[in-house]
Design a protein around this motif. Structure first.
Motif, PDB file in Angstrom:
ATOM      1  N   TYR A  24       0.873  -0.948  -0.027  1.00 56.41           N
ATOM      2  CA  TYR A  24       0.146  -0.178  -0.024  1.00 56.41           C
ATOM      3  C   TYR A  24       0.939   0.976  -0.340  1.00 56.41           C
ATOM      4  O   TYR A  24       1.554   1.607   0.359  1.00 56.41           O
ATOM      5  CB  TYR A  24      -1.031   0.019   1.260  1.00 56.41           C
ATOM      6  N   HIS A  26     -11.222  -1.869  -0.606  1.00 53.04           N
ATOM      7  CA  HIS A  26     -11.556  -1.029   0.378  1.00 53.04           C
ATOM      8  C   HIS A  26     -12.080  -0.229   0.064  1.00 53.04           C
ATOM      9  O   HIS A  26     -11.704   0.649  -1.043  1.00 53.04           O
ATOM     10  CB  HIS A  26      -9.855  -0.975   1.357  1.00 53.04           C
ATOM     11  N   HIS A  63      -7.868  -7.691  -2.507  1.00 56.11           N
ATOM     12  CA  HIS A  63      -9.154  -7.133  -1.945  1.00 56.11           C
ATOM     13  C   HIS A  63      -9.380  -5.562  -2.448  1.00 56.11           C
ATOM     14  O   HIS A  63      -7.740  -5.411  -2.487  1.00 56.11           O
ATOM     15  CB  HIS A  63      -9.016  -6.739  -0.743  1.00 56.11           C
ATOM     16  N   ARG A  67      -4.237 -12.040   3.080  1.00 59.96           N
ATOM     17  CA  ARG A  67      -4.980 -12.191   2.539  1.00 59.96           C
ATOM     18  C   ARG A  67      -5.085 -11.654   1.333  1.00 59.96           C
ATOM     19  O   ARG A  67      -4.557 -11.784   0.398  1.00 59.96           O
ATOM     20  CB  ARG A  67      -5.230 -10.678   2.928  1.00 59.96           C
TER      21      ARG A  67
HETATM   22 FE    FE Z   1      -6.298  -4.036   2.885  1.00 57.04          FE
END
Ligand code: FE
Ligand code: MBD
Length: 304
Positions: A158, A218, A216, A213
């Motif tokens: 990120y 958000h 995905h 994870r």
């Molecule tokens: Fe995330």
């Protein structure tokens, strides 16, 4: 030890000795301490083990991993389950399911009207077009809603936390148009994994668990008069789709991914390469009195 002996000790230790306690804090801290005393006794925790745990917590704080640990131990999911239950008890039904925020939101992303390109063009990833409509639970479009979107790059990292990415890469706020529609172009995210050998990883390994994870995206979706929706969509086909270390997958949040190689469709989308497309509509629940706030206060990163 007898529980009664532990309780007698605690009675002394937890008696106020100066000023008025803050009742809620005192009640909760007293209870946690009591439960930990019981655990130490029941598992015969040795002093060295206790101090090892204290050191672990210290290091986890230094690593800024409590947000990850909260997700990985299921606390964040549990808070969602409780919010869901409160809304259900208040008769609020319908709407897009919530799922956890996670620790990687950054406030202050650029605001775009109707549509946006999220990626800065620095990565070769698969092009993804995602679009849809924000509606209320009666099916009426919500114009001017804010769709805040953030996701990882092709390596599962990120921006902001990964300093190699440009500021606000893969982060935007999109305001829905007069028909409540939003649309964005981005690069397909990869799944996230907790930092190798970090505090969360070390803990999860000892619990016989992984820290992955599924891929995905958000969202915060908000508009006046509606409960703020915190949610995510998962990318269908990901090997961790139903094996998320943060327990955030919900069946309603796995939209179909349409892969498009047709030259005509590519041209029509204004692109020059095959792309993936996801259509996903958000349904917001109306705000109601006497409910726990859906606007969760928590420390969040903020970038200029
Ligand atoms: Fe995330
Ligand atoms: C993430 O990207 C995330 O969404 C969560 C919940 C936890 C860690 C990383």
């Amino acid at each position: 030890m007898e529980k009664a002996a532990i309780d007698a000790l605690l009675k002394d230790m937890q008696a106020p000795t100066r000023g008025e306690p803050t009742p809620r804090v005192k009640a909760i801290v007293d209870r946690i301490v009591r439960d930990l005393f019981y655990v130490i006794d029941e598992y015969d925790v040795e002093p060295s083990e206790f101090w090892s745990a204290v050191n672990y917590l210290t290091q986890a704080g230094r690593n800024d991993e409590y947000g990850l640990i909260a997700a990985g131990l299921g606390f964040e999911r549990f808070l969602d389950v409780r919010l869901d239950a409160a809304e259900e008890a208040a008769g609020l039904t319908g709407g897009t399911p919530r799922t956890i925020e996670g620790p990687l939101y950054v406030a202050g992303a650029p605001l775009c009207k109707g549509e946006a390109r999220l990626d800065d063009g620095s990565e070769e990833g698969e092009i993804l077009i995602m679009h849809g409509q924000v509606r209320d639970t009666d099916g009426q479009p919500v114009a001017g809603a804010h769709v805040e979107v953030w996701h990882a790059n092709t390596r599962g990292n990120y921006s902001f936390f990964d300093k190699s990415q440009s500021p606000f890469n893969l982060r935007r706020t999109i305001e829905t148009d007069a028909e409540g529609r939003y649309r964005f172009r981005t690069t397909m995210p990869s799944g996230y994994a907790v930092p190798p050998e970090g505090s969360t990883d070390t803990l999860l390994k000892q619990l016989g668990r992984h820290g992955h994870r599924p891929a995905h995206i958000h969202f915060f979706v908000s508009a006046p008069g509606f409960r703020k929706l915190t949610t995510q969509i998962n990318i269908d086909g990901d090997p961790y789709l139903h094996d998320d270390f943060a327990f955030a997958t919900r069946d309603e949040l796995i939209p179909a991914v349409e892969r498009n190689q047709d030259p005509e469709a590519i041209a029509k989308a204004g692109l020059n390469a095959p792309f993936a497309r996801i259509a996903f509509d958000f349904e917001l629940r109306s705000e109601a009195a006497a409910l726990p706030s859906a606007e969760v206060q928590r420390p969040r990163a903020e970038a200029a």
